[in-house]
Design a protein around this motif. Structure first.
Motif, PDB file in Angstrom:
ATOM      1  N   VAL A 168     -18.075   0.426   2.415  1.00 29.91           N
ATOM      2  CA  VAL A 168     -17.563   0.864   1.113  1.00 29.91           C
ATOM      3  C   VAL A 168     -17.221   2.345   1.153  1.00 29.91           C
ATOM      4  O   VAL A 168     -16.176   2.782   0.654  1.00 29.91           O
ATOM      5  N   ALA A 169     -18.098   3.141   1.771  1.00 32.86           N
ATOM      6  CA  ALA A 169     -17.843   4.578   1.889  1.00 32.86           C
ATOM      7  C   ALA A 169     -16.606   4.867   2.737  1.00 32.86           C
ATOM      8  O   ALA A 169     -15.896   5.851   2.498  1.00 32.86           O
ATOM      9  N   LEU A 170     -16.334   4.022   3.697  1.00 37.57           N
ATOM     10  CA  LEU A 170     -15.169   4.231   4.559  1.00 37.57           C
ATOM     11  C   LEU A 170     -13.875   3.734   3.923  1.00 37.57           C
ATOM     12  O   LEU A 170     -12.828   4.380   4.051  1.00 37.57           O
ATOM     13  N   LEU A 171     -13.929   2.594   3.228  1.00 35.02           N
ATOM     14  CA  LEU A 171     -12.702   1.912   2.807  1.00 35.02           C
ATOM     15  C   LEU A 171     -12.310   2.144   1.351  1.00 35.02           C
ATOM     16  O   LEU A 171     -11.188   1.783   0.973  1.00 35.02           O
ATOM     17  N   SER A 172     -13.181   2.704   0.525  1.00 35.99           N
ATOM     18  CA  SER A 172     -12.867   2.873  -0.892  1.00 35.99           C
ATOM     19  C   SER A 172     -11.703   3.839  -1.088  1.00 35.99           C
ATOM     20  O   SER A 172     -11.275   4.539  -0.156  1.00 35.99           O
ATOM     21  N   ASN A 173     -11.180   3.880  -2.312  1.00 32.31           N
ATOM     22  CA  ASN A 173     -10.021   4.740  -2.600  1.00 32.31           C
ATOM     23  C   ASN A 173     -10.300   6.205  -2.293  1.00 32.31           C
ATOM     24  O   ASN A 173      -9.397   6.950  -1.893  1.00 32.31           O
ATOM     25  N   ARG A 174     -11.526   6.633  -2.480  1.00 32.58           N
ATOM     26  CA  ARG A 174     -11.909   8.006  -2.153  1.00 32.58           C
ATOM     27  C   ARG A 174     -12.760   8.066  -0.887  1.00 32.58           C
ATOM     28  O   ARG A 174     -13.458   9.052  -0.657  1.00 32.58           O
ATOM     29  N   GLY A 175     -12.677   7.021  -0.089  1.00 36.70           N
ATOM     30  CA  GLY A 175     -13.453   6.966   1.140  1.00 36.70           C
ATOM     31  C   GLY A 175     -12.851   7.808   2.246  1.00 36.70           C
ATOM     32  O   GLY A 175     -11.786   8.435   2.096  1.00 36.70           O
ATOM     33  N   LEU A 176     -13.521   7.791   3.365  1.00 38.64           N
ATOM     34  CA  LEU A 176     -13.122   8.650   4.477  1.00 38.64           C
ATOM     35  C   LEU A 176     -11.747   8.298   5.025  1.00 38.64           C
ATOM     36  O   LEU A 176     -10.955   9.195   5.352  1.00 38.64           O
ATOM     37  N   ILE A 177     -11.429   7.013   5.115  1.00 37.88           N
ATOM     38  CA  ILE A 177     -10.150   6.610   5.703  1.00 37.88           C
ATOM     39  C   ILE A 177      -8.989   7.016   4.813  1.00 37.88           C
ATOM     40  O   ILE A 177      -8.011   7.643   5.279  1.00 37.88           O
ATOM     41  N   ASN A 178      -9.048   6.685   3.514  1.00 40.34           N
ATOM     42  CA  ASN A 178      -7.964   7.061   2.610  1.00 40.34           C
ATOM     43  C   ASN A 178      -7.848   8.578   2.477  1.00 40.34           C
ATOM     44  O   ASN A 178      -6.732   9.120   2.430  1.00 40.34           O
ATOM     45  N   THR A 179      -8.978   9.268   2.422  1.00 40.08           N
ATOM     46  CA  THR A 179      -8.945  10.737   2.308  1.00 40.08           C
ATOM     47  C   THR A 179      -8.284  11.356   3.530  1.00 40.08           C
ATOM     48  O   THR A 179      -7.453  12.280   3.410  1.00 40.08           O
ATOM     49  N   TRP A 180      -8.616  10.844   4.707  1.00 39.09           N
ATOM     50  CA  TRP A 180      -8.037  11.378   5.943  1.00 39.09           C
ATOM     51  C   TRP A 180      -6.543  11.079   6.034  1.00 39.09           C
ATOM     52  O   TRP A 180      -5.737  11.949   6.393  1.00 39.09           O
ATOM     53  N   LEU A 181      -6.142   9.857   5.689  1.00 32.49           N
ATOM     54  CA  LEU A 181      -4.721   9.501   5.743  1.00 32.49           C
ATOM     55  C   LEU A 181      -3.899  10.309   4.758  1.00 32.49           C
ATOM     56  O   LEU A 181      -2.761  10.708   5.055  1.00 32.49           O
ATOM     57  N   GLN A 182      -4.446  10.584   3.583  1.00 35.59           N
ATOM     58  CA  GLN A 182      -3.737  11.417   2.618  1.00 35.59           C
ATOM     59  C   GLN A 182      -3.693  12.875   3.070  1.00 35.59           C
ATOM     60  O   GLN A 182      -2.706  13.572   2.845  1.00 35.59           O
ATOM     61  N   ALA A 183      -4.734  13.333   3.725  1.00 37.70           N
ATOM     62  CA  ALA A 183      -4.781  14.725   4.180  1.00 37.70           C
ATOM     63  C   ALA A 183      -3.720  15.015   5.228  1.00 37.70           C
ATOM     64  O   ALA A 183      -3.146  16.120   5.262  1.00 37.70           O
ATOM     65  N   ILE A 184      -3.435  14.038   6.098  1.00 33.19           N
ATOM     66  CA  ILE A 184      -2.427  14.262   7.140  1.00 33.19           C
ATOM     67  C   ILE A 184      -1.027  13.856   6.669  1.00 33.19           C
ATOM     68  O   ILE A 184      -0.060  13.944   7.434  1.00 33.19           O
ATOM     69  N   GLY A 185      -0.915  13.437   5.405  1.00 27.73           N
ATOM     70  CA  GLY A 185       0.383  13.097   4.846  1.00 27.73           C
ATOM     71  C   GLY A 185       0.916  11.740   5.246  1.00 27.73           C
ATOM     72  O   GLY A 185       2.107  11.462   5.051  1.00 27.73           O
ATOM     73  N   PHE A 186       0.061  10.868   5.789  1.00 31.04           N
ATOM     74  CA  PHE A 186       0.519   9.547   6.224  1.00 31.04           C
ATOM     75  C   PHE A 186       0.763   8.633   5.032  1.00 31.04           C
ATOM     76  O   PHE A 186       1.651   7.778   5.067  1.00 31.04           O
ATOM     77  N   ILE A 187      -0.030   8.783   3.963  1.00 34.43           N
ATOM     78  CA  ILE A 187       0.154   8.000   2.739  1.00 34.43           C
ATOM     79  C   ILE A 187       0.087   8.945   1.549  1.00 34.43           C
ATOM     80  O   ILE A 187      -0.488  10.037   1.620  1.00 34.43           O
TER      81      ILE A 187
END
Length: 277
Positions: free
Chosen positions: A117-136
């Motif tokens: 849940v911590a990894l996959l949630s909207n504010r999780g690590l994966i979404n946060t990282w993908l948004q930080a690098i401009g991928f999404i």
């Protein structure tokens, strides 16, 4: 003859406490559940008829079978690659593979579910990282759906899929592989044409074990599904504990147990129990 008879009697006496425990802890309560399925709320086959006519129950059954099938394919495929490294890799590769296999057993299923849940949630690590690098630009919906359930269940079940495969791979005769290479077969062709077919029993056993486990999963789908991807075990819980429909919940339980029993009988027809250890 006397020795053989006494040995059998001794074995029976040793097994008697275990059989008594299984009867009292599993068989007797299950018979009570069977009774509920035929008597609540009224005597008859009404609850079993509801299984054939209730759209909700049928949709949950179909979803459970679909998720279990996907998890089985992904888990067995990943487990096969890991097992090849564990059984036939270099010493360093074997240590790393063994570490990756055993560590998940030391972490509870609840902890792993909340970790995903911590990894996959909207504010999780994966979404946060993908948004930080401009991928999404917007968070991906990776949890509270079937995708999250499949990821969590696959992560939990891969170690269980490894052991039947490892048993099968370790029983191979290396001389057969060397003979194939000596006859001019490439490494890849030897793998697909000789190695994989010779580990078929391990693949079947691994797939059946993962599929049976998947059918009865409760914690991971409940947390990662968020009530939007209800599976059969969660439906039973809802019928028994959050609604007065105990009869339908009991009927679903009986059908699930019989289905799992049929799968296990099919498993032991093709794979010996000792090959699963």
């Amino acid at each position: 003859m006397r020795g053989t008879l006494s040995d059998r009697m001794g074995a029976a006496l040793l097994m008697a406490p275990l059989l008594l425990f299984l009867v009292l802890a599993y068989a007797w309560p299950f018979l009570g559940v069977v009774k509920w399925s035929f008597t609540l709320p009224t005597p008859g086959f009404g609850q079993y008829n509801a299984l054939l006519t209730d759209d909700l129950v049928q949709s949950v059954f179909i979803r459970t079978l679909r998720i279990a099938a996907i998890v089985t394919v992904v888990s067995v495929t990943a487990a096969y690659a890991i097992t090849v490294v564990w059984v036939r890799g270099t010493p360093a590769q074997r240590v790393i593979a063994e570490f990756c296999i055993l560590v998940p057993f030391w972490i509870s299923v609840l902890t792993r579910a909340f970790g995903w849940v911590a990894l996959l949630s909207n504010r999780g690590l994966i979404n946060t990282w993908l948004q930080a690098i401009g991928f999404i630009s917007e968070p991906l919906t990776l949890v509270r759906n079937e995708f999250g359930v499949i990821v969590g269940m696959t992560h939990f079940l891969i170690p269980f899929a490894v052991f039947p495969l490892a048993s099968s791979m370790r029983s191979l005769d290396d001389r057969v592989l060397l003979a194939a290479r000596g006859l001019g077969s490439s490494r890849m062709r030897t793998f697909w044409s000789v190695f994989v077919p010779m580990t078929r029993s391990g693949i079947i056993g691994s797939a059946m074990i993962v599929f049976v486990f998947s059918l009865g999963f409760f914690v991971t789908p409940a947390i990662l599904g968020g009530g939007r991807s209800v599976m059969i075990a969660e439906l039973i819980y809802l019928r028994i504990f959050q609604s007065p429909d105990w009869g339908l919940g009991a009927a679903i339980s009986v059908v699930l147990v019989l289905f799992v029993g049929a799968l296990m009988a099919l498993l032991f027809r093709y794979v010996k129990p000792r090959q699963l250890v």
